[in-house]
Design a protein around this motif. Structure first.
Motif, PDB file in Angstrom:
ATOM      1  N   ILE A   1       0.818  -1.052  -0.191  1.00 39.72           N
ATOM      2  CA  ILE A   1      -0.062   0.096  -0.023  1.00 39.72           C
ATOM      3  C   ILE A   1       0.906   1.390  -0.042  1.00 39.72           C
ATOM      4  CG2 ILE A   1      -1.667   1.323   1.262  1.00 39.72           C
ATOM      5  CD1 ILE A   1      -2.957  -1.535   2.269  1.00 39.72           C
ATOM      6  N   GLN A   2       2.032   1.365   0.735  1.00 40.42           N
ATOM      7  CA  GLN A   2       2.881   2.344   0.841  1.00 40.42           C
ATOM      8  C   GLN A   2       3.392   2.674  -0.205  1.00 40.42           C
ATOM      9  OE1 GLN A   2       3.003   4.710   3.162  1.00 40.42           O
ATOM     10  NE2 GLN A   2       4.569   5.755   2.163  1.00 40.42           N
ATOM     11  N   MET A   3       4.007   1.551  -1.169  1.00 38.12           N
ATOM     12  CA  MET A   3       4.548   1.607  -2.371  1.00 38.12           C
ATOM     13  C   MET A   3       3.634   2.162  -3.404  1.00 38.12           C
ATOM     14  SD  MET A   3       6.217  -1.556  -4.544  1.00 38.12           S
ATOM     15  CE  MET A   3       4.543  -2.189  -5.046  1.00 38.12           C
ATOM     16  N   LEU A   4       2.433   1.842  -3.573  1.00 36.55           N
ATOM     17  CA  LEU A   4       1.346   2.456  -4.570  1.00 36.55           C
ATOM     18  C   LEU A   4       1.280   3.938  -3.967  1.00 36.55           C
ATOM     19  CD1 LEU A   4      -1.103  -0.180  -4.624  1.00 36.55           C
ATOM     20  CD2 LEU A   4       0.382   0.491  -6.311  1.00 36.55           C
ATOM     21  N   ILE A   5       1.125   4.313  -2.738  1.00 38.14           N
ATOM     22  CA  ILE A   5       0.998   5.641  -2.371  1.00 38.14           C
ATOM     23  C   ILE A   5       2.244   6.513  -2.804  1.00 38.14           C
ATOM     24  CG2 ILE A   5       1.133   7.293  -0.527  1.00 38.14           C
ATOM     25  CD1 ILE A   5      -0.715   5.124   1.073  1.00 38.14           C
ATOM     26  N   GLU A   6       3.582   5.902  -2.713  1.00 43.24           N
ATOM     27  CA  GLU A   6       4.694   6.708  -3.002  1.00 43.24           C
ATOM     28  C   GLU A   6       4.573   6.857  -4.662  1.00 43.24           C
ATOM     29  OE1 GLU A   6       7.782   4.636  -1.052  1.00 43.24           O
ATOM     30  OE2 GLU A   6       7.044   5.208   0.836  1.00 43.24           O
ATOM     31  N   ALA A   7       4.195   5.514  -5.197  1.00 39.39           N
ATOM     32  CA  ALA A   7       4.260   5.627  -6.742  1.00 39.39           C
ATOM     33  C   ALA A   7       3.272   6.838  -7.321  1.00 39.39           C
ATOM     34  CB  ALA A   7       3.884   4.358  -7.500  1.00 39.39           C
TER      35      ALA A   7
ATOM     36  N   ARG B   1       4.885  10.065  -6.910  1.00 40.59           N
ATOM     37  CA  ARG B   1       6.031  10.395  -7.944  1.00 40.59           C
ATOM     38  C   ARG B   1       5.191  10.721  -9.237  1.00 40.59           C
ATOM     39  NH1 ARG B   1       8.385   6.134  -5.122  1.00 40.59           N
ATOM     40  NH2 ARG B   1       7.903   4.678  -6.585  1.00 40.59           N
ATOM     41  N   ALA B   2       4.029   9.940  -9.511  1.00 41.96           N
ATOM     42  CA  ALA B   2       3.259  10.325 -11.044  1.00 41.96           C
ATOM     43  C   ALA B   2       2.967  11.344 -10.855  1.00 41.96           C
ATOM     44  CB  ALA B   2       2.550   9.085 -11.126  1.00 41.96           C
ATOM     45  N   GLN B   3       2.294  11.737  -9.896  1.00 37.90           N
ATOM     46  CA  GLN B   3       1.625  13.234 -10.013  1.00 37.90           C
ATOM     47  C   GLN B   3       2.757  14.413 -10.117  1.00 37.90           C
ATOM     48  OE1 GLN B   3      -1.818  14.232  -9.675  1.00 37.90           O
ATOM     49  NE2 GLN B   3      -0.694  15.750 -10.300  1.00 37.90           N
ATOM     50  N   ARG B   4       4.017  14.226  -9.416  1.00 43.43           N
ATOM     51  CA  ARG B   4       4.997  15.189  -9.624  1.00 43.43           C
ATOM     52  C   ARG B   4       5.358  15.192 -11.235  1.00 43.43           C
ATOM     53  NH1 ARG B   4       6.476  13.206  -4.639  1.00 43.43           N
ATOM     54  NH2 ARG B   4       8.202  11.747  -5.467  1.00 43.43           N
TER      55      ARG B   4
ATOM     56  N   ALA C   1       0.978   9.787 -18.326  1.00 48.69           N
ATOM     57  CA  ALA C   1       1.200  10.106 -16.830  1.00 48.69           C
ATOM     58  C   ALA C   1      -0.130  10.250 -16.383  1.00 48.69           C
ATOM     59  CB  ALA C   1       2.021  11.559 -16.687  1.00 48.69           C
ATOM     60  N   ARG C   2      -1.389  10.674 -17.140  1.00 53.41           N
ATOM     61  CA  ARG C   2      -2.703  10.702 -16.438  1.00 53.41           C
ATOM     62  C   ARG C   2      -3.200   9.268 -16.388  1.00 53.41           C
ATOM     63  NH1 ARG C   2      -3.316  15.982 -19.499  1.00 53.41           N
ATOM     64  NH2 ARG C   2      -3.691  17.361 -17.629  1.00 53.41           N
ATOM     65  N   ARG C   3      -2.764   8.545 -17.278  1.00 53.54           N
ATOM     66  CA  ARG C   3      -3.275   7.007 -17.320  1.00 53.54           C
ATOM     67  C   ARG C   3      -2.690   6.208 -16.186  1.00 53.54           C
ATOM     68  NH1 ARG C   3      -2.881   7.326 -22.900  1.00 53.54           N
ATOM     69  NH2 ARG C   3      -0.512   6.200 -22.796  1.00 53.54           N
ATOM     70  N   VAL C   4      -1.308   6.569 -15.993  1.00 53.55           N
ATOM     71  CA  VAL C   4      -0.756   6.028 -14.780  1.00 53.55           C
ATOM     72  C   VAL C   4      -1.378   6.336 -13.439  1.00 53.55           C
ATOM     73  CG1 VAL C   4       1.558   5.962 -13.402  1.00 53.55           C
ATOM     74  CG2 VAL C   4       1.729   5.730 -16.105  1.00 53.55           C
ATOM     75  N   LEU C   5      -1.590   7.691 -13.284  1.00 56.03           N
ATOM     76  CA  LEU C   5      -2.621   8.209 -12.090  1.00 56.03           C
ATOM     77  C   LEU C   5      -3.614   7.498 -11.816  1.00 56.03           C
ATOM     78  CD1 LEU C   5      -1.579  12.076 -12.080  1.00 56.03           C
ATOM     79  CD2 LEU C   5      -1.064  10.248 -10.422  1.00 56.03           C
TER      80      LEU C   5
ATOM     81  N   LEU D   1      -3.281   3.929 -10.737  1.00 54.10           N
ATOM     82  CA  LEU D   1      -2.596   3.725  -9.414  1.00 54.10           C
ATOM     83  C   LEU D   1      -4.166   4.047  -8.441  1.00 54.10           C
ATOM     84  CD1 LEU D   1       1.026   5.393  -9.645  1.00 54.10           C
ATOM     85  CD2 LEU D   1       0.265   3.147  -8.822  1.00 54.10           C
ATOM     86  N   ASP D   2      -4.694   4.978  -8.987  1.00 50.27           N
ATOM     87  CA  ASP D   2      -5.952   5.514  -7.941  1.00 50.27           C
ATOM     88  C   ASP D   2      -6.716   4.128  -7.931  1.00 50.27           C
ATOM     89  OD1 ASP D   2      -5.182   7.929  -7.451  1.00 50.27           O
ATOM     90  OD2 ASP D   2      -6.206   8.924  -9.163  1.00 50.27           O
ATOM     91  N   GLN D   3      -6.796   3.491  -9.051  1.00 50.28           N
ATOM     92  CA  GLN D   3      -7.959   2.217  -9.167  1.00 50.28           C
ATOM     93  C   GLN D   3      -7.147   1.145  -8.365  1.00 50.28           C
ATOM     94  OE1 GLN D   3     -10.788   1.788 -10.348  1.00 50.28           O
ATOM     95  NE2 GLN D   3     -10.845   3.544 -11.164  1.00 50.28           N
TER      96      GLN D   3
END
Length: 89
Positions: free
Chosen positions: A21-27, A30-33, A71-75, A78-80
């Motif tokens: 979970i923490q890894m997904l939150i950090e990813a 990073r994707a948002q940045r 980048a938006r698709r990655v976000l 990750l949100d899903q």
């Protein structure tokens, strides 16, 4: 054609480990940045558009469009994933 769905199993939030979970939150952070930086650079390039040849400007815009869409698709993905593993409130 018949669609075969897997048999129901444990819920995703029951399988997720806190480190995952923490890894997904950090990813996601990073994707948002990355997306934010892309959008900032795009603004800078648009401001300098008069210094570029039309072909260069068109190629740059297309490249930035593809990068920001990616980048938006990655976000979104990750949100899903985070929604699937978040405990039901």
């Amino acid at each position: 054609m018949t669609l075969h769905l897997p048999a129901p199993g444990p819920r995703m939030d029951e399988l997720a480990d806190p480190q995952e979970i923490q890894m997904l939150i950090e990813a996601r952070a990073r994707a948002q940045r990355i997306l934010d930086e892309l959008l900032e650079r795009q603004t800078e390039i648009e401001a300098a558009a008069s210094d570029l040849l039309p072909g260069q400007l068109a190629a740059g815009r297309a490249a930035f469009r593809k990068a920001t869409e990616s980048a938006r698709r990655v976000l979104e993905n990750l949100d899903q994933a985070l929604k699937l593993i978040s405990p039901v409130q």
